[in-house]
Enzyme design. Structure first.
Site, PDB file in Angstrom:
ATOM      1  N   GLU A 363     -14.143 -31.533 -16.486  1.00  0.00           N
ATOM      2  CA  GLU A 363     -14.903 -31.821 -15.232  1.00  0.00           C
ATOM      3  C   GLU A 363     -14.443 -31.059 -14.194  1.00  0.00           C
ATOM      4  O   GLU A 363     -14.301 -30.965 -12.972  1.00  0.00           O
ATOM      5  CB  GLU A 363     -14.663 -33.252 -14.761  1.00  0.00           C
ATOM      6  CG  GLU A 363     -15.089 -34.367 -15.758  1.00  0.00           C
ATOM      7  CD  GLU A 363     -15.749 -35.657 -15.299  1.00  0.00           C
ATOM      8  OE1 GLU A 363     -15.720 -35.920 -14.124  1.00  0.00           O
ATOM      9  OE2 GLU A 363     -15.620 -36.461 -16.367  1.00  0.00           O
TER      10      GLU A 363
HETATM   11  N1  CAA Z   1     -23.917 -29.754  -4.388  1.00  0.00           N
HETATM   12  C1  CAA Z   1     -25.168 -29.417  -4.149  1.00  0.00           C
HETATM   13  N2  CAA Z   1     -25.590 -28.328  -4.629  1.00  0.00           N
HETATM   14  C2  CAA Z   1     -24.550 -27.281  -5.127  1.00  0.00           C
HETATM   15  C3  CAA Z   1     -23.228 -27.854  -5.398  1.00  0.00           C
HETATM   16  C4  CAA Z   1     -22.945 -29.289  -5.021  1.00  0.00           C
HETATM   17  N3  CAA Z   1     -21.564 -29.600  -5.180  1.00  0.00           N
HETATM   18  N4  CAA Z   1     -22.368 -26.799  -5.812  1.00  0.00           N
HETATM   19  C5  CAA Z   1     -23.293 -25.665  -6.024  1.00  0.00           C
HETATM   20  N5  CAA Z   1     -24.615 -25.889  -5.809  1.00  0.00           N
HETATM   21  C6  CAA Z   1     -25.675 -25.311  -5.635  1.00  0.00           C
HETATM   22  C7  CAA Z   1     -25.547 -24.119  -4.557  1.00  0.00           C
HETATM   23  O1  CAA Z   1     -25.734 -24.468  -3.423  1.00  0.00           O
HETATM   24  C8  CAA Z   1     -26.363 -23.181  -5.340  1.00  0.00           C
HETATM   25  O2  CAA Z   1     -27.620 -23.171  -4.635  1.00  0.00           O
HETATM   26  P1  CAA Z   1     -28.560 -22.039  -3.691  1.00  0.00           P
HETATM   27  O3  CAA Z   1     -28.764 -21.173  -4.849  1.00  0.00           O
HETATM   28  O4  CAA Z   1     -29.736 -22.693  -3.435  1.00  0.00           O
HETATM   29  O5  CAA Z   1     -27.438 -21.732  -2.888  1.00  0.00           O
HETATM   30  C9  CAA Z   1     -26.425 -23.400  -6.644  1.00  0.00           C
HETATM   31  O6  CAA Z   1     -25.851 -24.692  -6.979  1.00  0.00           O
HETATM   32  C10 CAA Z   1     -25.543 -22.389  -7.526  1.00  0.00           C
HETATM   33  O7  CAA Z   1     -24.280 -22.848  -6.877  1.00  0.00           O
HETATM   34  P2  CAA Z   1     -23.170 -21.543  -6.756  1.00  0.00           P
HETATM   35  O8  CAA Z   1     -23.690 -20.265  -6.572  1.00  0.00           O
HETATM   36  O9  CAA Z   1     -21.852 -21.808  -6.243  1.00  0.00           O
HETATM   37  O10 CAA Z   1     -22.984 -21.264  -8.433  1.00  0.00           O
HETATM   38  P3  CAA Z   1     -21.575 -20.664  -9.139  1.00  0.00           P
HETATM   39  O11 CAA Z   1     -22.239 -19.939 -10.427  1.00  0.00           O
HETATM   40  O12 CAA Z   1     -20.883 -19.784  -8.355  1.00  0.00           O
HETATM   41  O13 CAA Z   1     -20.601 -21.760  -9.896  1.00  0.00           O
HETATM   42  C11 CAA Z   1     -19.118 -23.616  -9.752  1.00  0.00           C
HETATM   43  C12 CAA Z   1     -20.333 -22.879  -9.102  1.00  0.00           C
HETATM   44  C13 CAA Z   1     -18.673 -24.513  -8.682  1.00  0.00           C
HETATM   45  C14 CAA Z   1     -18.099 -22.861 -10.360  1.00  0.00           C
HETATM   46  C15 CAA Z   1     -19.779 -24.419 -10.969  1.00  0.00           C
HETATM   47  O14 CAA Z   1     -20.280 -23.729 -11.877  1.00  0.00           O
HETATM   48  C16 CAA Z   1     -18.755 -25.217 -11.594  1.00  0.00           C
HETATM   49  O15 CAA Z   1     -18.613 -26.405 -10.969  1.00  0.00           O
HETATM   50  N6  CAA Z   1     -18.338 -25.177 -12.749  1.00  0.00           N
HETATM   51  C17 CAA Z   1     -17.269 -25.892 -13.458  1.00  0.00           C
HETATM   52  C18 CAA Z   1     -18.256 -26.965 -14.607  1.00  0.00           C
HETATM   53  C19 CAA Z   1     -17.369 -28.126 -14.779  1.00  0.00           C
HETATM   54  O16 CAA Z   1     -16.895 -28.759 -13.890  1.00  0.00           O
HETATM   55  N7  CAA Z   1     -17.721 -28.552 -16.050  1.00  0.00           N
HETATM   56  C20 CAA Z   1     -17.396 -29.691 -16.639  1.00  0.00           C
HETATM   57  C21 CAA Z   1     -17.866 -29.967 -17.834  1.00  0.00           C
HETATM   58  S1  CAA Z   1     -18.474 -31.681 -17.787  1.00  0.00           S
HETATM   59  C22 CAA Z   1     -16.909 -32.704 -18.440  1.00  0.00           C
HETATM   60  O17 CAA Z   1     -16.215 -32.034 -18.590  1.00  0.00           O
HETATM   61  C23 CAA Z   1     -17.485 -33.971 -18.893  1.00  0.00           C
HETATM   62  C24 CAA Z   1     -16.630 -34.685 -20.049  1.00  0.00           C
HETATM   63  O18 CAA Z   1     -16.916 -34.886 -20.989  1.00  0.00           O
HETATM   64  C25 CAA Z   1     -15.330 -35.315 -19.485  1.00  0.00           C
END
Ligand code: CAA
Length: 380
Positions: A363
């Site tokens: 996550e």
């Molecule tokens: N709420 C709303 N919108 C959001 C957001 C949020 N929290 N975070 C990002 N966005 C939106 C941004 O505003 C952006 O939109 P615009 O283009 O309109 O501005 C769009 O989404 C893309 O966002 P970023 O440009 O910030 O994207 P990024 O490529 O830089 O990545 C990141 C952001 C935070 C690194 C994201 O990729 C991330 O959270 N990565 C980790 C993924 C993760 O947590 N994986 C876990 C897997 S699930 C799991 O583990 C479950 C299980 O089985 C236990």
């Protein structure tokens, strides 16, 4: 500001504690060894209302708040993090996602049995080449009019084998980047949906983690969640809540290790006295207690933000970052306090140490939490 739990919260915490002590503790070492978790225990967690804690009772849920949810998560995780990860994924990633963004028909058909614990859910975002870099989705969902066709691979999926309902994130329009991504409800048994072998893991070994394959899977259009192109935002918002659950899991693992270390240090004698009388051990206990309490406050702050309807992206990332670091650090210390016995399975702390590691990874890794937190404070 009130640091006290309400009577109702104490009752919920005690019910979860009782279940963990009487139902989860027996057999936890064996389940970890054999990498298994019986359906009967999943069913019991459903009957206690743990699988849809925050869901509206009209959709089969328990209608409780996020504070209740983290209390349940902490108590289950003190004993068995394999049980609590099932609870966490089903509650915060699957049920929350459907209740907040699903249509009425999706809620009736899918959310209700999930929240009632009759069915289990999985959340499918990670891929071989899209872990932390979640926008780089390679799984495709091609629009064919009344349905989409899904192709691709998902990795490290919690509940991958035993789930009935899967929320799958896929790229519909690559040119639109994160705005071309959608989330879909996929049912086990849909043609072309295959479940790969179970992963052999370091920790949370009772939880089943699988690779999933989608080969020309036809998904009806009514199974798309939210507006076209809203899937990445859906995943991010859902994960923000998920991180509160995992932070509470890390807190529980740390608290469980602390309690075992405290008890052991009062029983084990060395150099003519209980080892808790040696400052080397007493100071470790003081650090554990202080940092675990700090983690608890961050977890409660994130839960309170969510219950208040405030933005919790930052507070959930902070809670997960800190609680998972505390869990890792202090489960290692708990093993150290147990000495040679800490290395032996029947003393439980080695399992908690192995289980703690995943809380820094899934996550969103600790590094991803720092991205979320730093972007958020720099935007202020
Ligand atoms: N709420 C709303 N919108 C959001 C957001 C949020 N929290 N975070 C990002 N966005 C939106 C941004 O505003 C952006 O939109 P615009 O283009 O309109 O501005 C769009 O989404 C893309 O966002 P970023 O440009 O910030 O994207 P990024 O490529 O830089 O990545 C990141 C952001 C935070 C690194 C994201 O990729 C991330 O959270 N990565 C980790 C993924 C993760 O947590 N994986 C876990 C897997 S699930 C799991 O583990 C479950 C299980 O089985 C236990």
């Amino acid at each position: 500001m009130d640091f006290k739990l309400s009577e109702e919260h104490i009752m919920i915490r005690d019910a979860a504690r009782e279940f963990a002590q009487t139902e989860l503790l027996p057999g936890v070492v064996e389940r970890d060894n054999k990498q298994e978790f019986p359906d009967t225990l999943v069913k019991k967690m459903g009957e206690l209302g743990f699988m849809g804690v925050m869901v509206d009772p009209k959709y089969g849920g328990s209608g409780m708040d996020t504070i209740s949810y983290v209390l349940i998560m902490e108590e289950l995780s003190k004993i068995d993090a394999s049980a609590s990860v099932m609870v966490s994924v089903n509650n915060s990633l699957v049920c929350y996602g459907l209740e907040t963004y699903g249509t009425e028909a999706q809620k009736e058909k899918y959310l209700t049995p999930l929240a009632a614990g009759e069915k289990l859910g999985a959340f499918c975002l990670s891929e071989p080449e899209a872990g932390s870099d979640a926008t780089s989705q390679r799984t495709t969902a091609i629009d064919k009019g009344d349905h989409y066709v899904l192709n691709g691979t998902k990795n490290w999926i919690t509940n991958g084998g035993r789930a009935d309902i899967y929320l799958v994130i896929a790229q519909t329009d690559k040119d639109k980047g994160s705005h071309g991504i959608n989330a879909f409800i996929v049912e086990k048994g849909m043609k072309g949906f295959d479940i790969g072998p179970k992963e052999d893991k370091l920790g949370i070994r009772g939880s089943d983690t699988h690779t999933l394959q989608f080969n020309d899977v036809k998904v009806p259009k009514e199974n798309r969640i939210g507006a076209n192109g809203s899937g990445f935002r859906f995943a991010m918002k859902t994960l923000s809540g998920g991180r509160i659950g995992i932070a509470a899991q890390a807190l529980g693992i740390a608290q469980g290790a602390y309690e075992l270390a405290l008890k052991y240090s009062k029983e084990r004698k060395a150099f003519g006295t209980e080892i808790s009388n040696h400052q080397a051990i007493a100071f470790k206990l003081a650090d554990m207690y202080t940092e675990i309490e700090a983690a608890r406050l961050l977890v409660m702050k994130a839960a309170t933000d969510k219950d208040a309807g405030a933005n919790y992206d930052r507070s959930s990332a902070m809670a997960k970052l800190y609680a998972s670091e505390v869990a890792m650090k202090h489960t290692v210390e708990a093993v150290q306090i147990h000495g040679g016995n800490g290395f032996v399975k029947e003393y439980h702390v080695e399992r908690l140490m192995r289980d703690a590691k995943i809380t820094q990874i899934y996550e969103g890794t600790s590094e991803i939490q720092k991205i979320v937190i730093s972007r958020s404070i720099l935007r202020d």
